[in-house]
Motif scaffolding. Structure first.
Motif, short mmCIF file in Angstrom:
data_model
loop_
_atom_site.label_atom_id
_atom_site.label_comp_id
_atom_site.label_asym_id
_atom_site.label_seq_id
_atom_site.Cartn_x
_atom_site.Cartn_y
_atom_site.Cartn_z
N ILE B 10 0.86 -1.21 0.00
CA ILE B 10 0.00 0.00 0.00
C ILE B 10 0.89 1.25 0.00
O ILE B 10 0.66 2.19 -0.74
CB ILE B 10 -0.97 -0.02 1.21
N LEU B 14 1.12 4.31 -2.74
CA LEU B 14 0.70 5.69 -2.42
C LEU B 14 1.83 6.72 -2.54
O LEU B 14 1.62 7.83 -3.02
CB LEU B 14 0.11 5.75 -1.01
N VAL B 32 6.41 14.21 9.25
CA VAL B 32 5.09 13.79 9.77
C VAL B 32 4.47 12.78 8.82
O VAL B 32 3.87 11.78 9.24
CB VAL B 32 4.16 15.01 9.99
N TYR B 33 4.61 13.02 7.51
CA TYR B 33 4.05 12.13 6.49
C TYR B 33 4.55 10.69 6.69
O TYR B 33 3.75 9.76 6.83
CB TYR B 33 4.47 12.67 5.11
N VAL B 36 3.55 9.22 10.32
CA VAL B 36 2.16 8.71 10.44
C VAL B 36 2.02 7.39 9.67
O VAL B 36 1.36 6.46 10.13
CB VAL B 36 1.14 9.77 9.95
N PHE B 37 2.70 7.32 8.52
CA PHE B 37 2.69 6.05 7.77
C PHE B 37 3.30 4.92 8.58
O PHE B 37 2.79 3.80 8.60
CB PHE B 37 3.45 6.20 6.45
N SER B 40 0.91 3.85 11.23
CA SER B 40 -0.19 3.08 10.62
C SER B 40 0.26 1.66 10.28
O SER B 40 -0.47 0.69 10.52
CB SER B 40 -0.66 3.76 9.33
N LEU B 43 0.58 -0.41 13.43
CA LEU B 43 -0.74 -0.79 13.94
C LEU B 43 -1.37 -1.87 13.06
O LEU B 43 -2.01 -2.80 13.56
CB LEU B 43 -1.67 0.44 13.96
N TRP B 44 -1.18 -1.74 11.76
CA TRP B 44 -1.75 -2.70 10.82
C TRP B 44 -1.15 -4.09 11.03
O TRP B 44 -1.88 -5.09 11.09
CB TRP B 44 -1.48 -2.21 9.38
N THR B 47 -2.41 -5.40 14.47
CA THR B 47 -3.82 -5.84 14.44
C THR B 47 -3.98 -7.13 13.64
O THR B 47 -4.73 -8.02 14.04
CB THR B 47 -4.70 -4.73 13.82
N ALA B 53 -5.53 -8.83 19.76
CA ALA B 53 -4.93 -7.50 19.89
C ALA B 53 -5.72 -6.63 20.86
O ALA B 53 -6.95 -6.72 20.91
CB ALA B 53 -4.87 -6.83 18.53
N ARG B 55 -7.69 -3.68 22.06
CA ARG B 55 -8.48 -2.64 21.37
C ARG B 55 -8.98 -1.65 22.41
O ARG B 55 -9.74 -2.02 23.31
CB ARG B 55 -9.65 -3.28 20.63
N PRO B 56 -8.56 -0.38 22.27
CA PRO B 56 -8.94 0.62 23.28
C PRO B 56 -10.44 0.75 23.49
O PRO B 56 -10.90 0.98 24.60
CB PRO B 56 -8.37 1.93 22.73
#
Lengths: 358, 71
Positions: B10, B14, B32-33, B36-37, B40, B43-44, B47, B53, B55-56
């Motif tokens: 992905i 992108l 930051v770009y 954040v990736f 993500s 986390l991906w 999860t 996992a 989960r809040p």
């Protein structure tokens, strides 16, 4: 400078109140409030009028700035913390709405398509919409939301033959408590209209336009919910995850058009995607306001991807989103009532030295 | 491993789309770009690879269940 008219702003307010509320919330409100469901939305709207007024007053004190700007410039450290809190709040709403869209598509339309594929396609759409800026998002909203409004107004007329008044009687049999419990579910969704002053400056956002958008949204949700209960009664909606979808499935105009639910979903889905892109825009816009050297437009892609990942990380399945609504109000009220109250008290223009001397 | 590969694919799709505008953007934007990736992606992978996992939302729901009218 991007320009938004009062009409567009009212429509955005209506979108924020209506589009996500009609997914699953009517089932939960009907479960607790039964035939007094109608009072729940009215209570929610009345409760949220006060913070909306407070936020509009703050915006009026600083006509050239949005709320992120005001908070950061007035209190550099505390303002940034509050702005970051709101960014995480909007990011959560983005993830929740994305998950709601994806689950709905998976359950109702594309059961064989992997959920991550649907989510990826919706996320890419969100990113491209949010990258276009607020004017583009508002124009897209002006395209889809009026059609959805017309559909919501037409629903009772289309289903006129199915409506039965006995489904909503007797009213207020158990007093006001069931309606208050229903209001607990409605208030957080109606309160999401607090997003408006964060993306629009004081010159654009006025109390009257915000209120008209909120009231229009509440009116449409009321019409849809009344039609739902008058058609299906109370017992069927509380056993379904998407009660409004069950309602529109009842529509059979002619022998040739027995799947009228598909065009209606085809109108609601883009409107809902536009609503979600408002949240993505609010996140990126907030980052840009806190750290002006960072481009908000460029960040729509990574934050869109973060929203995509969060929608799977935060919610295990469809029921998770549904059940979380019960406790979500407790968190949402902090952002929709308590912080606006604090901002209303503390965010005032600095007095100039000449004014103090006088 | 499968989740990691999916995440990277992905990213690979992108980043080239925005490569030019990213080069023109400030260093802070690029930081930051990619940051954040990276979050993500982490986390991906977490999860996808952990069926249990944390989960809040489940934790918050457990914590605040007293305020839920349906409970």
């Amino acid at each position: 400078m991007e320009k938004i008219s009062s009409r567009q702003l009212s429509l955005i307010g209506c979108t924020l109140v209506m589009d996500a509320t009609i997914i699953s919330v009517p089932a939960q409100i009907t479960a607790v409030a039964k035939v007094d469901f109608w009072l729940a939305y009215l209570l929610g709207a009345a409760f949220m009028t006060v913070p909306l007024w407070m936020l509009s007053k703050i915006s009026a004190r600083f006509p050239d700035k949005d709320l992120y700007d005001i908070a950061v410039q007035r209190y550099p450290v505390a303002g940034r913390i509050v702005s970051l809190l709101y960014i995480s709040f909007f990011l959560f709403i983005l993830a929740r709405d994305l998950r709601s869209i994806v689950d709905f598509v998976n359950v109702a339309l594309l059961p064989m398509t992997p959920i991550s594929v649907t989510a990826a396609l919706v996320t890419i759409t969100l990113i491209f919409i949010a990258r276009g800026g607020i004017e583009m998002v508002a124009r897209l909203n002006s395209l889809w939301q009026p059609i959805l409004i017309i559909v919501a107004f037409m629903l009772p007329f289309i289903l006129f033959r199915e409506l039965q008044v006995r489904h909503v009687l007797p009213s207020l049999e158990y007093g006001a408590i069931p309606a208050l419990k229903g209001g607990w579910y409605a208030v957080s969704y109606i309160g999401e209209i607090v997003l408006l002053p964060f993306i629009f400056e004081g010159r654009t956002f006025h109390f009257r336009t915000g209120l008209s958008g909120m009231l229009l949204g509440v009116l449409l949700v009321e019409i849809s919910h009344w039609t739902l209960v008058l058609t299906l009664g109370v017992l069927i909606p509380i056993r379904t995850l998407y009660p409004m979808y069950e309602l529109v499935r009842q529509i059979r105009l002619t022998d040739f058009l027995d799947r009228f639910d598909l065009p209606i979903v085809g109108i609601w889905l883009p409107a809902m995607i536009v609503r979600t892109s408002f949240c993505l825009f609010a996140v990126c816009h907030g980052i840009n306001r806190i750290f002006p050297s960072i481009s908000g437009k460029e960040l729509s892609t990574p934050f869109g991807v973060l929203g995509f990942v969060c929608c799977f990380w935060l919610f295990r399945n469809t029921m998770n989103v549904f059940l979380f609504n019960g406790v979500w109000t407790a968190i949402a009220l902090v952002f929709e009532w308590l912080i606006p109250l604090a901002l209303f008290v503390f965010l005032r223009p600095k007095r100039s030295t000449s004014a103090i001397a006088q | 491993m499968k989740q990691l590969l999916l995440g990277f694919s992905i990213l690979l799709m992108l980043v080239p789309v925005q490569w030019r505008s990213l080069q023109r953007a400030s260093r802070a934007t690029r930081f930051v770009y990619y940051g954040v990736f990276a979050v993500s992606l982490a986390l991906w992978v977490y999860t996808g690879s952990h069926p249990t996992a944390v989960r809040p939302t489940e934790w918050i729901r457990h914590l605040l269940r007293a305020v839920d009218p349906l409970q």
